[in-house]
Design a protein around this motif. Structure first.
Motif, mmCIF file in Angstrom:
data_model
loop_
_atom_site.group_PDB
_atom_site.id
_atom_site.type_symbol
_atom_site.label_atom_id
_atom_site.label_comp_id
_atom_site.label_asym_id
_atom_site.label_seq_id
_atom_site.Cartn_x
_atom_site.Cartn_y
_atom_site.Cartn_z
ATOM 1 N N THR A 95 0.820 -1.203 0.000
ATOM 2 C CA THR A 95 0.000 0.000 0.000
ATOM 3 C C THR A 95 0.858 1.259 0.000
ATOM 4 O O THR A 95 0.586 2.223 -0.725
ATOM 5 N N LYS A 96 1.922 1.243 0.803
ATOM 6 C CA LYS A 96 2.820 2.405 0.863
ATOM 7 C C LYS A 96 3.520 2.622 -0.479
ATOM 8 O O LYS A 96 3.648 3.758 -0.950
ATOM 9 N N LEU A 97 3.973 1.535 -1.107
ATOM 10 C CA LEU A 97 4.666 1.659 -2.385
ATOM 11 C C LEU A 97 3.715 2.093 -3.493
ATOM 12 O O LEU A 97 4.094 2.859 -4.389
ATOM 13 N N ALA A 98 2.470 1.626 -3.433
ATOM 14 C CA ALA A 98 1.476 2.051 -4.417
ATOM 15 C C ALA A 98 1.207 3.545 -4.288
ATOM 16 O O ALA A 98 1.092 4.256 -5.289
ATOM 17 N N ALA A 99 1.127 4.023 -3.043
ATOM 18 C CA ALA A 99 0.901 5.453 -2.817
ATOM 19 C C ALA A 99 2.092 6.274 -3.314
ATOM 20 O O ALA A 99 1.920 7.337 -3.916
ATOM 21 N N PHE A 100 3.307 5.761 -3.064
ATOM 22 C CA PHE A 100 4.512 6.443 -3.538
ATOM 23 C C PHE A 100 4.505 6.531 -5.060
ATOM 24 O O PHE A 100 4.785 7.591 -5.636
ATOM 25 N N ALA A 101 4.170 5.418 -5.721
ATOM 26 C CA ALA A 101 4.151 5.397 -7.182
ATOM 27 C C ALA A 101 3.084 6.340 -7.734
ATOM 28 O O ALA A 101 3.309 7.037 -8.726
ATOM 29 N N ALA A 102 1.926 6.373 -7.082
ATOM 30 C CA ALA A 102 0.842 7.239 -7.540
ATOM 31 C C ALA A 102 1.239 8.712 -7.441
ATOM 32 O O ALA A 102 0.964 9.507 -8.343
ATOM 33 N N ARG A 103 1.904 9.075 -6.335
ATOM 34 C CA ARG A 103 2.354 10.463 -6.183
ATOM 35 C C ARG A 103 3.385 10.813 -7.250
ATOM 36 O O ARG A 103 3.339 11.889 -7.849
ATOM 37 N N ALA A 104 4.327 9.898 -7.484
ATOM 38 C CA ALA A 104 5.372 10.154 -8.483
ATOM 39 C C ALA A 104 4.774 10.291 -9.872
ATOM 40 O O ALA A 104 5.160 11.171 -10.648
ATOM 41 N N ASP A 105 3.811 9.421 -10.199
ATOM 42 C CA ASP A 105 3.165 9.488 -11.510
ATOM 43 C C ASP A 105 2.369 10.775 -11.665
ATOM 44 O O ASP A 105 2.371 11.398 -12.728
ATOM 45 N N ALA A 106 1.681 11.162 -10.589
ATOM 46 C CA ALA A 106 0.887 12.391 -10.651
ATOM 47 C C ALA A 106 1.775 13.606 -10.871
ATOM 48 O O ALA A 106 1.463 14.487 -11.673
ATOM 49 N N LEU A 107 2.904 13.640 -10.176
ATOM 50 C CA LEU A 107 3.839 14.758 -10.353
ATOM 51 C C LEU A 107 4.429 14.766 -11.759
ATOM 52 O O LEU A 107 4.610 15.822 -12.362
ATOM 53 N N GLY A 108 4.717 13.586 -12.278
ATOM 54 C CA GLY A 108 5.288 13.500 -13.620
ATOM 55 C C GLY A 108 4.312 13.882 -14.708
ATOM 56 O O GLY A 108 4.701 14.374 -15.761
ATOM 57 N N ALA A 109 3.020 13.648 -14.450
ATOM 58 C CA ALA A 109 2.008 13.908 -15.466
ATOM 59 C C ALA A 109 1.418 15.303 -15.362
ATOM 60 O O ALA A 109 0.759 15.770 -16.285
ATOM 61 N N ALA A 110 1.636 15.972 -14.243
ATOM 62 C CA ALA A 110 0.963 17.256 -14.001
ATOM 63 C C ALA A 110 1.475 18.344 -14.941
ATOM 64 O O ALA A 110 2.669 18.513 -15.126
#
Length: 221
Positions: free
Chosen positions: A113-128
């Motif tokens: 769950t923690k790694l999924a949240a980390f990946a989601a934040r990184a993807d969101a920042l990369g796509a923003a």
């Protein structure tokens, strides 16, 4: 594939964490370090995407490792992992720019769950391409007031995401395979959308146990 540096002074615990990481889609362990000095060397040489960093190390604390990395301008993601429950340790981790904090012993699903949240934040920042309050709230773990999910990570489409969400809402609960059949996409793609909505707090998760690995079943919340 996101590369992870595992840091723990206990060889057995470090190996458990390594095996946990290597079971999670999209992540792999590139190195295991047992001291602060070894962790710093590995971070400088390998440039991992994420460090699972124990607080108690034989030569320095994990907080000192984190502070030194930040002092060198290294913005690598860090999840502090420790048995420490002291408030000042948690505060130090947050002040040092740690992405998250896990108290051991922990279960595999907690790390996932923690790694999924980390990946989601990184993807969101990369796509923003722009910043608004909804986007900022999603990064800091706050659910938007409208109940809408955070911005789509790269590779996910809004139309397909809506179809996935509607499929779960109509069925009440679905596995990734069942969702894939309903929407007409691959199981891997369905899993990515479902995990995205899980991380966003739009869907919940129930593990159905049987023979072999438990099945992940997603439901509305």
């Amino acid at each position: 594939m996101r590369e992870v540096l595992v840091v723990d002074d206990d060889f057995m615990v470090a190996d458990i964490h390594r095996r946990f990481v290597d079971r999670i889609d999209g992540f792999r362990t590139v190195e295991v370090a047992h001291t602060g000095a070894a962790a710093l060397d590995a971070a400088r040489t390998l440039h991992p995407d994420l460090i699972l960093l124990d607080v108690y190390l034989p030569d320095m604390t994990g907080l000192q490792v984190l502070q030194q990395l930040r002092g060198e301008g290294d913005t690598v993601g860090v999840i502090m992992i420790t048995a420490a429950r002291e408030l000042d340790t948690v505060t130090g981790a947050l002040d040092g720019g740690a992405a998250d904090y896990l108290i051991k012993p922990f279960e595999f699903d907690q790390l996932r769950t923690k790694l999924a949240a980390f990946a989601a934040r990184a993807d969101a920042l990369g796509a923003a391409v722009g910043i608004d309050q909804t986007f900022v709230d999603s990064l800091f773990g706050h659910s938007p007031a409208t109940g809408e999910p955070p911005p789509m990570p790269k590779g996910l489409g809004a139309e397909t995401a809506q179809l996935v969400l509607e499929a779960v809402r109509e069925a009440g609960e679905l596995s990734a395979a069942e969702c894939a059949d309903r929407v007409g996409i691959s199981r891997v793609s369905a899993r990515r959308y479902l995990e995205y909505f899980l991380t966003a707090g739009v869907l919940g998760l129930r593990l159905q146990y049987g023979a072999g690995r438990p099945e992940r079943r997603y439901h509305t919340v």
